[in-house]
Design an enzyme around this catalytic site. Sequence first.
Site, mmCIF file in Angstrom:
data_model
loop_
_atom_site.group_PDB
_atom_site.id
_atom_site.type_symbol
_atom_site.label_atom_id
_atom_site.label_comp_id
_atom_site.label_asym_id
_atom_site.label_seq_id
_atom_site.Cartn_x
_atom_site.Cartn_y
_atom_site.Cartn_z
ATOM 1 C CE LYS A 150 43.224 38.742 34.227
ATOM 2 N NZ LYS A 150 42.774 37.491 34.856
ATOM 3 N N GLY A 199 31.855 44.154 43.260
ATOM 4 C CA GLY A 199 31.288 43.242 42.263
ATOM 5 C C GLY A 199 29.830 43.536 41.960
ATOM 6 N NE ARG A 223 31.881 46.689 51.585
ATOM 7 C CZ ARG A 223 32.485 45.769 50.863
ATOM 8 N NH1 ARG A 223 33.176 44.816 51.456
ATOM 9 N NH2 ARG A 223 32.392 45.787 49.552
ATOM 10 N N GLY A 271 35.810 48.349 43.623
ATOM 11 C CA GLY A 271 36.498 48.390 44.914
ATOM 12 C C GLY A 271 37.833 49.107 44.864
HETATM 13 P P1 ADP Z 1 38.023 48.126 40.301
HETATM 14 O O1 ADP Z 1 38.152 47.261 41.554
HETATM 15 O O2 ADP Z 1 37.942 49.585 40.631
HETATM 16 O O3 ADP Z 1 36.916 47.647 39.407
HETATM 17 P P2 ADP Z 1 40.004 46.582 38.905
HETATM 18 O O4 ADP Z 1 39.933 45.523 39.948
HETATM 19 O O5 ADP Z 1 39.424 46.296 37.583
HETATM 20 O O6 ADP Z 1 39.387 47.947 39.475
HETATM 21 O O7 ADP Z 1 41.536 46.951 38.626
HETATM 22 C C1 ADP Z 1 42.389 47.422 39.612
HETATM 23 C C2 ADP Z 1 43.812 46.968 39.399
HETATM 24 O O8 ADP Z 1 44.267 47.226 38.084
HETATM 25 C C3 ADP Z 1 44.744 47.709 40.323
HETATM 26 O O9 ADP Z 1 45.245 46.810 41.286
HETATM 27 C C4 ADP Z 1 45.835 48.251 39.401
HETATM 28 O O10 ADP Z 1 47.132 48.082 39.935
HETATM 29 C C5 ADP Z 1 45.667 47.423 38.157
HETATM 30 N N1 ADP Z 1 46.179 48.131 36.980
HETATM 31 C C6 ADP Z 1 45.824 49.340 36.523
HETATM 32 N N2 ADP Z 1 46.557 49.692 35.449
HETATM 33 C C7 ADP Z 1 47.412 48.667 35.208
HETATM 34 C C8 ADP Z 1 48.438 48.439 34.239
HETATM 35 N N3 ADP Z 1 48.729 49.335 33.301
HETATM 36 N N4 ADP Z 1 49.106 47.262 34.310
HETATM 37 C C9 ADP Z 1 48.825 46.362 35.262
HETATM 38 N N5 ADP Z 1 47.873 46.520 36.197
HETATM 39 C C10 ADP Z 1 47.170 47.665 36.181
HETATM 40 MG MG MG Z 2 39.038 45.315 41.884
#
Ligand code: ADP
Ligand code: MG
Length: 392
Positions: free
Chosen positions: A198, A372, A35, A349
């Site tokens: 989620k 975000g 960053r 992230g």
């Molecule tokens: P980003 O930050 O790239 O938007 P998210 O915060 O939405 O991604 O999700 C990342 C998290 O989702 C990771 O910590 C990962 O461990 C979790 N994750 C991915 N697949 C699964 C799964 N099948 N069950 C539980 N957690 C999961």
């Molecule tokens: Mg995340």
Amino acid sequence: MKKTLEDLDFNNKKVLVRCDFNVPLISGEISDDNRIIQALPTIKYLIEHKAKIVLCSHLGKVKNEEDKLDKSLIVVAQRLRELLNQDVIFINETRGFKLEKGINNLKEGQVLLFENTRFEPLETKNDPELAQYWGSLVDLFVLDAFGSSHRAHASTTGVSKYVKDSCVGLLIEKELAILGKALSNPRRPLVAVIGGAKVSEKIGVIDNLLKIADKIIIGGGMAYTFLKAQGYEIGISLCEDDKVALAQEYLTKAGDKLVLPLDSVCATTFSNDGFVGTFSNEIMKEDLMGLDIGPLSIDCFKAILKDAHTVIWNGPMGVFEMDNYAKGTEAICECIANLKDATTIVGGGDSAAAAKKFGYTDKFTHVSTGGGASLEFMEGKKLPGIESIANK
Ligand code: ADP
Ligand code: MG
């Protein structure tokens, strides 16, 4: 269109630059300075254009006095001195005589950084008095903190009203150009890969991308809510029961535009040691949880990705932090990174962390600095910090 650096005359002007220096710290040391590096082009531009440069940023969450002990930006000042190869004056205050004197003594091309904006309790309340105070210290305001631009805080959104003129910096200009083009005028096919834990956190993104993308691949924990909606056994996999009906609605609306995993790497517990093996959707067992996409899914997703000319990747395909469940994310990350004739974008992230972990960061067209913020941008929302900046 928002004003950019080229629209303002910085010569001999005091300029407040809101950067995103919210870097990860491990035992007081900066563990990833990306960053800070991303902020350099704007700072260098202002040095070359003979501005008197006042930098500010937040660092972490500050709720009480104790939080302040390890959230000082002094470590960032030190790293900036090394990267800019010039002195950076650090003021360990967020207001007051020392700060005002420091700013008024600045010479053209000199750089000053003041303390963590969140040491002011009213920063996150977008307090007008605080914004006005910071604005009163300078002539011009540059917003370059893309990662904080979705927050309506005093230093991101409030200040611009209280200066003579404002613009976005080079980092925000780049983020808006690349993300903006991918969403508004992409080279098609546009394939979105959405994953992560989620559904509820990504509903806005799925909603917006359903209107824009040619295909949406869904993996990660959120896929199980969709698989449940299709009637599959999902065992003890992550599932948001209150979102199954919505998932069903998306599946009906989107038809074959939405692509789901065909198999999962499963475990009995949420741990690396809980690993059991790979199960297709049809033979999934009720005491198992899916923690990664399996080989059939990887092949299916790769076949779709190979024809894409634009890819937006947001969310890991599995629990890539644990070795037994990292293969799906690594394979899809590698596949996207190696596409020859495509604009490839990582937003989110944890996805950016995964790209870094697997060594593909440099092979993407763009890895967004805004977790975000890029998510909200992909939802089609306006980012209040950017909205506050003067129009061309
Ligand atoms: P980003 O930050 O790239 O938007 P998210 O915060 O939405 O991604 O999700 C990342 C998290 O989702 C990771 O910590 C990962 O461990 C979790 N994750 C991915 N697949 C699964 C799964 N099948 N069950 C539980 N957690 C999961
Ligand atoms: Mg995340």
